[in-house]
Design a protein around this motif. Structure first.
Motif, short mmCIF file in Angstrom:
data_model
loop_
_atom_site.label_atom_id
_atom_site.label_comp_id
_atom_site.label_asym_id
_atom_site.label_seq_id
_atom_site.Cartn_x
_atom_site.Cartn_y
_atom_site.Cartn_z
N GLN A 1 0.69 -1.25 -0.08
CA GLN A 1 0.03 0.08 0.15
C GLN A 1 1.26 1.46 0.12
O GLN A 1 1.77 1.49 0.47
CB GLN A 1 -0.86 -0.04 1.09
CG GLN A 1 -1.86 -0.61 1.31
CD GLN A 1 -2.63 -1.45 2.68
OE1 GLN A 1 -2.54 -0.70 3.20
NE2 GLN A 1 -3.58 -2.23 2.54
N GLY A 2 0.75 2.43 -1.10
CA GLY A 2 1.48 3.65 -1.06
C GLY A 2 3.08 3.31 -1.29
O GLY A 2 3.31 4.07 -1.99
N ARG A 3 3.24 2.58 -2.26
CA ARG A 3 4.19 1.93 -2.97
C ARG A 3 4.39 2.21 -4.28
O ARG A 3 5.41 3.16 -4.99
CB ARG A 3 4.69 0.39 -3.24
CG ARG A 3 6.14 -0.51 -3.28
CD ARG A 3 7.14 -0.37 -2.17
NE ARG A 3 8.03 -0.85 -2.92
CZ ARG A 3 9.06 0.18 -3.58
NH1 ARG A 3 9.33 1.02 -3.09
NH2 ARG A 3 10.16 -0.31 -4.19
N LEU A 4 3.26 2.16 -4.77
CA LEU A 4 3.10 2.82 -6.43
C LEU A 4 3.30 4.34 -6.46
O LEU A 4 4.09 4.45 -7.12
CB LEU A 4 1.64 2.81 -7.07
CG LEU A 4 1.37 1.58 -7.34
CD1 LEU A 4 -0.37 1.49 -7.96
CD2 LEU A 4 2.62 1.06 -8.66
N ASP A 5 2.85 5.22 -5.15
CA ASP A 5 3.61 6.19 -5.22
C ASP A 5 4.71 6.59 -4.97
O ASP A 5 4.93 7.36 -6.06
CB ASP A 5 2.65 7.07 -4.06
CG ASP A 5 1.22 7.37 -4.32
OD1 ASP A 5 0.96 7.24 -5.36
OD2 ASP A 5 0.61 7.89 -3.49
#
Ligand code: ATP
Length: 199
Positions: A143-147
């Motif tokens: 979670q949040g890694r794509l950003d």
């Protein structure tokens, strides 16, 4: 190559030995909030060599060890084993099934094994490095890694590509060899100084 089983014991919320059987294809883990779904993903990245406590959503590495509940005492070690089907020989090892294991003791020591034989973390990292399951863990998108991938610097982005292409392993070996060479040069300089003094 596919992941066959993941066994956790004393890892985060999995106090008792728990084995997940993964079939080829897509596996979904479902459950209520806080039931341990992300802990399964943490166990996967941990057994593959993850070294950052933050990536495992903890303050320090000992946070992966079962910390106890109101009804159960804390445990002294966390163990995770991952069995990979290697009948297609993608992993560079002559076994059709490979089990990698990692154990961490609350006292601080840790152990790694491949098919039950003790090994170094480096052996596991090298075994996985050409499969796309390398230590930078780009196969696991948290979670949040794509950003963070989208906002990465060009250097970091190059690192992702090198990891995926299997170049990173050789770059790391080169850096290690250069460090040894540097230390060796310092030793040679010291010996030369001593020889000059003796003469
Ligand atoms: P969500 O759907 O809200 O993202 P989740 O199913 O992914 O939740 P996890 O984050 O995997 O849940 O699990 C959180 C649970 O794991 C919490 O109840 C937390 O107390 C427990 N937990 C985490 N580390 C430990 C530990 N070291 N010992 C015992 N329990 C732990």
């Amino acid at each position: 190559m596919h992941l066959k089983t993941l066994t956790m014991r004393g890892f985060k919320s999995f106090a008792s030995a728990t084995t997940l059987h993964l079939e080829p294809g897509i596996t979904c883990v479902v459950g209520p909030n806080g039931s341990g779904k992300s802990n399964v993903v943490d166990a996967l990245s941990w057994v593959m060599g993850e070294q950052g406590a933050k990536s495992l959503r903890g303050g320090n590495m000992a946070d992966v060890i079962f910390a106890g509940t109101s009804t159960r005492a804390p445990l002294g070690r966390a163990e995770v084993s991952l069995t990979i089907d290697n009948t297609d020989g993608v992993l560079p090892i002559e076994y059709s099934e490979v089990t990698i294991s990692r154990t961490l003791f609350r006292s601080g020591g840790s152990e790694y094994a491949i098919n039950g034989n003790s090994c170094r973390l480096l052996d596991i990292q090298e075994l996985l490095s050409d499969t796309g399951m390398g230590r930078e863990m780009h196969v696991i998108v948290g979670q949040g890694r794509l950003d963070s991938v989208l906002q990465a610097t060009p250097e970091d982005r190059r690192g992702f590509i090198e990891e995926a292409a299997g170049v990173l392993k050789h770059r790391r070996r080169k850096e290690k060899a250069l460090r040894k060479l540097e230390a060796m040069s310092a030793n040679v300089a010291r010996v030369t100084d001593l020889a000059t003094e003796i003469r």
